[in-house]
Design a protein around this motif. Structure first.
Motif, PDB file in Angstrom:
ATOM      1  N   ASN A 175       2.224   1.704  -3.540  1.00  0.00           N
ATOM      2  CA  ASN A 175       1.182   2.215  -4.450  1.00  0.00           C
ATOM      3  C   ASN A 175       0.931   3.705  -4.212  1.00  0.00           C
ATOM      4  OD1 ASN A 175       0.888  -0.346  -5.476  1.00  0.00           O
ATOM      5  ND2 ASN A 175      -0.846  -0.875  -4.150  1.00  0.00           N
ATOM      6  N   SER A 176       0.933   4.092  -2.928  1.00  0.00           N
ATOM      7  CA  SER A 176       0.680   5.498  -2.604  1.00  0.00           C
ATOM      8  C   SER A 176       1.835   6.386  -3.075  1.00  0.00           C
ATOM      9  CB  SER A 176       0.504   5.637  -1.090  1.00  0.00           C
ATOM     10  OG  SER A 176       0.358   6.985  -0.729  1.00  0.00           O
ATOM     11  N   ASP A 197      -2.655   2.318  -8.904  1.00  0.00           N
ATOM     12  CA  ASP A 197      -3.429   1.274  -8.246  1.00  0.00           C
ATOM     13  C   ASP A 197      -2.596  -0.011  -8.235  1.00  0.00           C
ATOM     14  OD1 ASP A 197      -3.661   0.027 -10.801  1.00  0.00           O
ATOM     15  OD2 ASP A 197      -5.435   1.228 -11.232  1.00  0.00           O
ATOM     16  N   MET A 206       0.830  -1.206   0.000  1.00  0.00           N
ATOM     17  CA  MET A 206       0.000   0.000   0.000  1.00  0.00           C
ATOM     18  C   MET A 206       0.868   1.260   0.000  1.00  0.00           C
ATOM     19  SD  MET A 206      -3.196  -0.825  -0.119  1.00  0.00           S
ATOM     20  CE  MET A 206      -3.986   0.650   0.472  1.00  0.00           C
ATOM     21  N   GLY A 239       1.639   6.604  -6.837  1.00  0.00           N
ATOM     22  CA  GLY A 239       0.384   7.144  -7.365  1.00  0.00           C
ATOM     23  C   GLY A 239      -0.286   6.213  -8.345  1.00  0.00           C
TER      24      GLY A 239
END
Length: 412
Positions: free
Chosen positions: A110-111, A116, A107, A114
């Motif tokens: 992914n953050s 999915d 996660m 940027g």
């Protein structure tokens, strides 16, 4: 390539399971058999993953159950002093912890990028960087957890210095993790600010300074360990000499007692004018006296006991030994240093003679005090190899031996 990467990840997972279980259970074996068990566990875990992909269309539930089952079966064989239920509980907990860590790192990646999850996984480079980040973090956290648990169970107190050094140990992996996160960010096409680059440079610099400091501390700890081993060897040596001297004294008392009995019998035979019987008895006890009597007399009771003890030991090992000494009663040196010095020299000489099998074995010892104190120990020996002014030990576990000459140099 994907199969190789998957195998490497599986190996790390298998090692992490074993490290986690080490904190709660003891190994059934401590040799190559344990390593074979870990390899078998890795193979079973990898087979479970591949089976779920090929035969079960990536069924995650079945894959997890197969991995847990394979880990439990192998761990039940590798570990002892733990119940089956508790072992299964630990394996499930370890899997949940590492799965949660994997999800959190994913996660975060992914953050940062940027993207999915599907877009991120489709990018080979980003997936590889994620794998390196996650599995490095997993291995480090599990290893640190194992170390802390073993120290806690061993009731070993931690000093303030050790607590401060723990922060330094964290610096380098934290810096590596930050750099990997920034690498993910840049690889996904984003730009970073100059102050972020400057901060990374400062973090890397501090991490390298910490590594240099820890290396210096490791060198200091190794030096202290070597000194402790030398002191331990000196203590063992003195204990051995005391035991040998005690045995020599007991044997000497027995010989004196027997000698008095023989004299009484000979006296009675002579008084009764039984000269032939006395002569026959004298020949018989002379034949029985096969041990060479050593009476090294330096007028120094401790050195006399040491020399006579080593002489008796050499004779028992069929080594010819002779001494050239004078009055050593006024030596100004510390007695314990003299015992360590001469014991190491004589022990090395006896050991070298034992390894020589090409002829007679002999040791000549000279300890003469005049204006100076002269010591010489010469012995029969095989050719020796001298490296950097030192003779390396040939004993197994060389890190635990080879301190005799170091002790001699230290005293001299």
């Amino acid at each position: 390539m994907d199969a190789l990467i998957s195998l490497v990840y599986t190996i790390i997972d298998s090692v992490c399971v074993c490290l986690f279980l080490d904190a709660f259970a003891s190994h059934r074996w401590r040799n190559h058999r344990f390593l074979v068990g870990v390899i078998v566990q890795t193979i079973l875990m990898y087979a479970s993953i591949e089976f779920s992909v090929i035969a079960l269309n990536r069924n995650q539930i079945v894959k997890i159950l197969l991995i847990l089952l394979s880990c439990f079966i192998v761990a039940r064989t590798l570990y002892e002093n733990i119940s089956g239920r508790f072992l299964l509980f630990l394996i499930v907990v370890e899997y949940l912890l590492t799965y949660s860590l994997s999800f959190a790192v994913g996660m975060l990646a992914n953050s940062v990028c940027g993207m999915d999850a599907q877009t991120f996984q489709a990018d080979k480079a980003l997936s590889l960087i994620y794998g390196i980040s996650y599995y490095s973090a997993e291995l480090f956290i599990i290893a640190l957890f194992r170390k802390m648990m073993l120290q806690r169970m061993g009731n070993r107190p931690r000093s303030d210095a050790q607590h401060s050094q723990l922060i330094l140990y964290f610096l380098f992996p934290c810096a590596s993790f930050v750099m990997l996160v920034i690498l993910l960010y840049v690889t996904s096409g984003h730009n970073i600010e100059e102050f972020v680059s400057a901060g990374c440079c400062i973090l890397i610099f501090i991490s390298n300074v910490a590594v240099l400091f820890l290396l210096e501390r490791m060198e200091y700890a190794a030096s202290e360990r070597e000194q402790l081993l030398m002191l331990n060897q000196q203590i063992q040596l003195q204990s051995k000499n005391m035991t040998s001297a005690s045995e020599l004294y007991s044997a000497q008392r027995k010989k004196v007692h027997d000698f008095r009995a023989h004299l009484n019998i000979l006296n009675q035979l002579m008084k009764n004018q039984e000269y032939s019987a006395a002569e026959e008895y004298l020949e018989k006890i002379t034949e029985q006296q096969t041990d060479r009597l050593f009476l090294v007399n330096t007028h120094h009771p401790i050195l006399d006991a040491l020399f006579n003890t080593k002489a008796a030991e050499a004779t028992q090992k069929k080594i010819s030994i002779d001494f050239e000494v004078n009055d050593l009663s006024n030596l100004p040196f510390d007695v314990s240093d003299m015992v360590v010095l001469l014991s190491n020299l004589l022990d090395n000489a006896i050991e070298a003679c034992q390894q020589y099998d090409k002829g007679d074995k002999a040791i000549h010892v000279m300890a003469v005090a005049q204006q100076d104190f002269f010591i010489s120990v010469r012995n029969t020996s095989e050719p020796v190899v001298i490296i950097s002014g030192s003779i390396p030990t040939t004993k197994p576990e060389p890190q635990m031996h080879g301190f005799g000459l170091a002790n001699i140099r230290l005293i001299l």
